[in-house]
Design an enzyme around this catalytic site. Sequence first.
Site, PDB file in Angstrom:
ATOM      1  N   LYS A   1       1.690   2.264  -4.997  1.00 12.09           N
ATOM      2  CA  LYS A   1       2.203   1.709  -6.258  1.00 12.09           C
ATOM      3  C   LYS A   1       1.298   2.077  -7.424  1.00 12.09           C
ATOM      4  CE  LYS A   1       2.684  -2.673  -4.821  1.00 12.09           C
ATOM      5  NZ  LYS A   1       2.748  -2.572  -3.367  1.00 12.09           N
TER       6      LYS A   1
ATOM      7  N   GLY B   1      -4.510  -4.535  -4.300  1.00 12.84           N
ATOM      8  CA  GLY B   1      -5.547  -3.564  -4.647  1.00 12.84           C
ATOM      9  C   GLY B   1      -4.936  -2.258  -5.089  1.00 12.84           C
ATOM     10  N   HIS B   2      -5.285  -1.827  -6.272  1.00 13.77           N
ATOM     11  CA  HIS B   2      -4.793  -0.549  -6.784  1.00 13.77           C
ATOM     12  C   HIS B   2      -5.972   0.339  -7.113  1.00 13.77           C
ATOM     13  CE1 HIS B   2      -0.783  -2.340  -8.407  1.00 13.77           C
ATOM     14  NE2 HIS B   2      -0.748  -2.063  -7.129  1.00 13.77           N
TER      15      HIS B   2
ATOM     16  N   GLN C   1       1.942  -6.330  -3.271  1.00 13.69           N
ATOM     17  CA  GLN C   1       2.430  -6.406  -1.885  1.00 13.69           C
ATOM     18  C   GLN C   1       3.818  -5.741  -1.803  1.00 13.69           C
ATOM     19  OE1 GLN C   1       1.233  -9.805  -3.106  1.00 13.69           O
ATOM     20  NE2 GLN C   1      -0.722  -8.849  -2.733  1.00 13.69           N
TER      21      GLN C   1
ATOM     22  N   ASP D   1       0.819  -1.227   0.000  1.00 15.85           N
ATOM     23  CA  ASP D   1       0.000   0.000   0.000  1.00 15.85           C
ATOM     24  C   ASP D   1       0.848   1.270   0.000  1.00 15.85           C
ATOM     25  OD1 ASP D   1      -2.302  -1.690   0.316  1.00 15.85           O
ATOM     26  OD2 ASP D   1      -1.723  -1.882   2.411  1.00 15.85           O
TER      27      ASP D   1
HETATM   28  P1  IMP Z   1      -2.607 -12.926   2.105  1.00 16.21           P
HETATM   29  O1  IMP Z   1      -1.740 -12.375   1.017  1.00 16.21           O
HETATM   30  O2  IMP Z   1      -4.073 -12.713   1.861  1.00 16.21           O
HETATM   31  O3  IMP Z   1      -2.264 -14.340   2.441  1.00 16.21           O
HETATM   32  O4  IMP Z   1      -2.300 -12.077   3.440  1.00 16.21           O
HETATM   33  C1  IMP Z   1      -1.040 -12.179   4.107  1.00 16.21           C
HETATM   34  C2  IMP Z   1      -0.589 -10.835   4.647  1.00 16.21           C
HETATM   35  O5  IMP Z   1      -0.290  -9.964   3.559  1.00 16.21           O
HETATM   36  C3  IMP Z   1      -1.651 -10.103   5.480  1.00 16.21           C
HETATM   37  O6  IMP Z   1      -0.986  -9.368   6.507  1.00 16.21           O
HETATM   38  C4  IMP Z   1      -2.268  -9.137   4.494  1.00 16.21           C
HETATM   39  O7  IMP Z   1      -2.828  -8.016   5.127  1.00 16.21           O
HETATM   40  C5  IMP Z   1      -1.043  -8.764   3.668  1.00 16.21           C
HETATM   41  N1  IMP Z   1      -1.378  -8.317   2.311  1.00 16.21           N
HETATM   42  C6  IMP Z   1      -1.768  -9.067   1.253  1.00 16.21           C
HETATM   43  N2  IMP Z   1      -1.956  -8.314   0.175  1.00 16.21           N
HETATM   44  C7  IMP Z   1      -1.670  -7.048   0.525  1.00 16.21           C
HETATM   45  C8  IMP Z   1      -1.662  -5.801  -0.176  1.00 16.21           C
HETATM   46  O8  IMP Z   1      -1.925  -5.698  -1.391  1.00 16.21           O
HETATM   47  N3  IMP Z   1      -1.296  -4.714   0.557  1.00 16.21           N
HETATM   48  C9  IMP Z   1      -0.955  -4.796   1.863  1.00 16.21           C
HETATM   49  N4  IMP Z   1      -0.941  -5.927   2.542  1.00 16.21           N
HETATM   50  C10 IMP Z   1      -1.300  -7.054   1.892  1.00 16.21           C
END
Ligand code: IMP
Length: 429
Positions: free
Chosen positions: A16, A40-41, A223, A13
Amino acid sequence: MANVAVIGAQWGDEGKGKVVDWLASRADVVVRFQGGHNAGHTLVVGNQTYKLSLLPSGLVREKLGIIGNGVVVDPWALLAEIARVQAQGLSVTPGTLRLAENAPLILPLHGALDRAREAARGDAKIGTTGRGIGPAYEDKVARRAIRACDLAEPATLSAKLDELLLHHNTLLRGLGAETFEKAALLEQLLALAPQILPFVEPVWERLDELRRAGKRILFEGAQAVMLDVDHGTYPFVTSSNTVAATAASGAGVGPGVVGFVLGIAKAYCTRVGAGPFPTELNDEVGQTLGDRGSEFGTVTGRRRRCGWFDAALVRQAVKVGGIDGLALTKLDVLDGFAALRLGTGYRIDGKIFRHLPAAPGAQAAAAPIYETLEGWSGSTRGARSWAELPAQAIKYVRRIEELVEAPVTLLSTSPERDDTIMVRDPFQD
Ligand code: IMP
């Protein structure tokens, strides 16, 4: 002509979306190489706001979008996202979007397992997005994933579903969650196959052609390095490698093709989900950063945790992520603070560390060591040149460059695409 990879340098976040959109307008093709619809963008183009999770951002700039093999693809989420942006007037066709034939699919059972496991963890939960990302990557590595190409082979699908369900239903039953029926899943997959298959191809071949034709490729990371399954704050991480090296393996190109690596970092720091965050501020300052920065997750809607810029952490991300230059975003959120702090290392059990050690106990105990800088009273919002920045804001940026051992290549001073100070064009290597 260089290609560019964009990756997050903190916990995601970092903004990007805006930077990728800005770069996408200068690229010929945009490639997603890891993650899934956990990303998410938000992209603002003219009077339209697009929320993208799985689609490569370049699509809103009418650039070819490629979803690489390193991405885990929920085909229902993909079709829903395509329908959503098409309703906003964007055309997404097999001519503008390609999907790697060897990309693993996320099925409803992956989300169910993700959520059941999180519920079972109770207070020790990771805070996943609940979208099945982890279980889908597990199946890929365990060699039982259904991949995009399997949609063309009903017999393969049927056999793979047997193996998948044996594994997943056993787990789901053990967790007290609902199990899945093979016949229904097979029917659903066969029904969506004709909608997905026209997008499917060996994307490595197309990327090779594009590269040889001198086209500019933008690799769009999701991420961030501190959520990398190897290099992040494990186990509070996502399930893919988020470092720039993954752009090659997750798209099917050699490492030399990736080119310039741009790391995105906020001028402060945020995190969603659980896990260590040494410079977190559980006070008024943290609250102010969250309010001013509108820190709510695009995917989860959850409020993000906020803290000071952790230069020790970003330095680590620069090294392991292969970052050549930083894009610093949301500098304007710091306008008006009397003093600002930069984390330069940690004190753990009386010892001083310049990096965050891997052991969870040490990470949880890490107390930040700070350097304090004077703030600025003027505004940085909307600045488009260094000359428009207050002197103290320039000092803050320069000190970050020294501490993280990487130059600031881009500076973003508002959500508007053109409110960007370009120090160096990442495509002109
Ligand atoms: P998962 O990717 O859904 O397995 O989540 C694992 C960890 O990554 C959690 O702490 C989520 O909040 C974090 N996470 C996954 N995708 C994002 C993103 O796009 N931005 C920020 N954190 C993310």
